[in-house]
Design a protein around this motif. Structure first.
Motif, PDB file in Angstrom:
ATOM      1  N   GLY A  94      -1.215 126.717   3.960  1.00 51.50           N
ATOM      2  CA  GLY A  94      -2.432 125.929   3.858  1.00 51.50           C
ATOM      3  C   GLY A  94      -3.366 126.366   2.747  1.00 51.50           C
ATOM      4  O   GLY A  94      -4.436 125.783   2.579  1.00 51.50           O
ATOM      5  N   VAL A  95      -2.970 127.366   1.985  1.00 50.72           N
ATOM      6  CA  VAL A  95      -3.788 127.821   0.861  1.00 50.72           C
ATOM      7  C   VAL A  95      -3.205 127.199  -0.411  1.00 50.72           C
ATOM      8  O   VAL A  95      -2.028 127.372  -0.713  1.00 50.72           O
ATOM      9  CB  VAL A  95      -3.802 129.362   0.754  1.00 50.72           C
ATOM     10  N   CYS A  96      -4.029 126.468  -1.144  1.00 54.72           N
ATOM     11  CA  CYS A  96      -3.587 125.794  -2.362  1.00 54.72           C
ATOM     12  C   CYS A  96      -3.170 126.836  -3.390  1.00 54.72           C
ATOM     13  O   CYS A  96      -3.919 127.769  -3.685  1.00 54.72           O
ATOM     14  CB  CYS A  96      -4.709 124.918  -2.914  1.00 54.72           C
ATOM     15  N   ARG A  97      -1.965 126.669  -3.939  1.00 58.39           N
ATOM     16  CA  ARG A  97      -1.463 127.641  -4.916  1.00 58.39           C
ATOM     17  C   ARG A  97      -2.140 127.494  -6.270  1.00 58.39           C
ATOM     18  O   ARG A  97      -2.005 128.365  -7.127  1.00 58.39           O
ATOM     19  CB  ARG A  97       0.051 127.552  -5.054  1.00 58.39           C
ATOM     20  N   VAL A  98      -2.910 126.414  -6.481  1.00 54.11           N
ATOM     21  CA  VAL A  98      -3.608 126.211  -7.748  1.00 54.11           C
ATOM     22  C   VAL A  98      -5.060 126.683  -7.651  1.00 54.11           C
ATOM     23  O   VAL A  98      -5.525 127.450  -8.480  1.00 54.11           O
ATOM     24  CB  VAL A  98      -3.559 124.724  -8.185  1.00 54.11           C
ATOM     25  N   THR A  99      -5.756 126.227  -6.607  1.00 51.28           N
ATOM     26  CA  THR A  99      -7.188 126.531  -6.489  1.00 51.28           C
ATOM     27  C   THR A  99      -7.478 127.759  -5.635  1.00 51.28           C
ATOM     28  O   THR A  99      -8.562 128.340  -5.746  1.00 51.28           O
ATOM     29  CB  THR A  99      -7.945 125.337  -5.883  1.00 51.28           C
ATOM     30  N   GLY A 100      -6.542 128.124  -4.755  1.00 49.09           N
ATOM     31  CA  GLY A 100      -6.780 129.237  -3.839  1.00 49.09           C
ATOM     32  C   GLY A 100      -7.626 128.847  -2.642  1.00 49.09           C
ATOM     33  O   GLY A 100      -7.906 129.676  -1.781  1.00 49.09           O
ATOM     34  N   LYS A 101      -8.011 127.578  -2.558  1.00 47.95           N
ATOM     35  CA  LYS A 101      -8.826 127.091  -1.440  1.00 47.95           C
ATOM     36  C   LYS A 101      -7.916 126.528  -0.361  1.00 47.95           C
ATOM     37  O   LYS A 101      -6.746 126.226  -0.609  1.00 47.95           O
ATOM     38  CB  LYS A 101      -9.776 125.981  -1.912  1.00 47.95           C
ATOM     39  N   GLY A 120      -5.982 120.435  -6.498  1.00 47.27           N
ATOM     40  CA  GLY A 120      -5.023 121.250  -7.228  1.00 47.27           C
ATOM     41  C   GLY A 120      -3.943 120.413  -7.897  1.00 47.27           C
ATOM     42  O   GLY A 120      -3.535 120.691  -9.021  1.00 47.27           O
ATOM     43  N   LYS A 121      -3.500 119.375  -7.213  1.00 51.98           N
ATOM     44  CA  LYS A 121      -2.481 118.484  -7.773  1.00 51.98           C
ATOM     45  C   LYS A 121      -3.020 117.770  -9.011  1.00 51.98           C
ATOM     46  O   LYS A 121      -2.323 117.632 -10.016  1.00 51.98           O
ATOM     47  CB  LYS A 121      -2.040 117.482  -6.709  1.00 51.98           C
ATOM     48  N   MET A 122      -4.278 117.332  -8.939  1.00 52.49           N
ATOM     49  CA  MET A 122      -4.894 116.657 -10.090  1.00 52.49           C
ATOM     50  C   MET A 122      -5.041 117.628 -11.258  1.00 52.49           C
ATOM     51  O   MET A 122      -4.819 117.263 -12.415  1.00 52.49           O
ATOM     52  CB  MET A 122      -6.229 116.052  -9.687  1.00 52.49           C
ATOM     53  N   MET A 123      -5.405 118.876 -10.957  1.00 50.31           N
ATOM     54  CA  MET A 123      -5.535 119.885 -12.020  1.00 50.31           C
ATOM     55  C   MET A 123      -4.184 120.119 -12.703  1.00 50.31           C
ATOM     56  O   MET A 123      -4.124 120.231 -13.932  1.00 50.31           O
ATOM     57  CB  MET A 123      -6.082 121.193 -11.434  1.00 50.31           C
ATOM     58  N   GLN A 125      -1.698 117.988 -12.948  1.00 45.81           N
ATOM     59  CA  GLN A 125      -1.361 116.794 -13.729  1.00 45.81           C
ATOM     60  C   GLN A 125      -2.149 116.761 -15.026  1.00 45.81           C
ATOM     61  O   GLN A 125      -1.633 116.356 -16.064  1.00 45.81           O
ATOM     62  CB  GLN A 125      -1.596 115.526 -12.911  1.00 45.81           C
ATOM     63  N   GLN A 126      -3.408 117.198 -15.001  1.00 37.96           N
ATOM     64  CA  GLN A 126      -4.222 117.226 -16.219  1.00 37.96           C
ATOM     65  C   GLN A 126      -3.644 118.232 -17.222  1.00 37.96           C
ATOM     66  O   GLN A 126      -3.653 117.999 -18.412  1.00 37.96           O
ATOM     67  CB  GLN A 126      -5.678 117.576 -15.877  1.00 37.96           C
ATOM     68  N   ARG A 127      -3.161 119.357 -16.710  1.00 34.85           N
ATOM     69  CA  ARG A 127      -2.570 120.387 -17.594  1.00 34.85           C
ATOM     70  C   ARG A 127      -1.311 119.869 -18.269  1.00 34.85           C
ATOM     71  O   ARG A 127      -1.032 120.193 -19.408  1.00 34.85           O
ATOM     72  CB  ARG A 127      -2.227 121.641 -16.808  1.00 34.85           C
ATOM     73  N   LYS A 128      -0.526 119.096 -17.499  1.00 33.44           N
ATOM     74  CA  LYS A 128       0.720 118.553 -18.042  1.00 33.44           C
ATOM     75  C   LYS A 128       0.453 117.462 -19.064  1.00 33.44           C
ATOM     76  O   LYS A 128       1.286 117.176 -19.911  1.00 33.44           O
ATOM     77  CB  LYS A 128       1.603 118.022 -16.914  1.00 33.44           C
ATOM     78  N   GLY A 129      -0.722 116.855 -18.923  1.00 34.26           N
ATOM     79  CA  GLY A 129      -1.157 115.989 -19.941  1.00 34.26           C
ATOM     80  C   GLY A 129      -1.018 114.576 -19.947  1.00 34.26           C
ATOM     81  O   GLY A 129      -0.857 113.767 -20.658  1.00 34.26           O
TER      82      GLY A 129
END
Length: 129
Positions: A94-101, A120-123, A125-129
């Motif tokens: 239950g801890v997001c692997r991107v945000t840590g929240k 985290g999923k949106m972040m 996707q933004q990194r991938k571009g």
């Protein structure tokens, strides 16, 4: 009061039960797909007419391909659920692997094998571009 950094043991227990139920259902569905692919429920009645056989071969190949893809997706889903059980045991579920929240409970109930929050999923996707 500071934000929670993990779900309580009681909450993890609830998720464990939900995931175990989903694994049992997904495993039954996977087994049914495999039984169909391997003709386990066949009546063993072979139609020997060559015309009928030729017409059915294309359809049969397409159906087998679809069933194989369904089986592969179901197996991947089961593996994801089993990985979630490991995260429960490690108390990292239950801890997001991107945000840590913490991933919201609603998302985990809908997608119990999720490793990222929507944020985290949106972040990602933004990194991938």
């Amino acid at each position: 009061m500071p934000d929670k950094t993990r779900y309580s043991d009681e909450e993890l227990g609830e998720f464990r039960l939900l995931i175990q139920e989903k694994i049992a259902l997904a495993t039954r569905e996977y087994d049914e797909i495999m039984d169909i692919l391997m003709n386990k429920d066949s009546n063993d009645v072979n139609d020997e007419m060559p015309t009928y056989k030729a017409l059915e071969e294309g359809s049969s190949a397409h159906t087998k391909e679809e069933l194989t893809n369904m089986g592969a997706r179901q197996l991947k889903f089961i593996q994801g659920l089993k990985a979630a059980l490991v995260r429960i045991e490690n108390k990292t579920y239950g801890v997001c692997r991107v945000t840590g929240k913490l991933i919201p409970k609603e998302r985990l109930r809908a997608v119990p094998h999720a490793t990222t929050s929507i944020e985290g999923k949106m972040m990602e996707q933004q990194r991938k571009g």
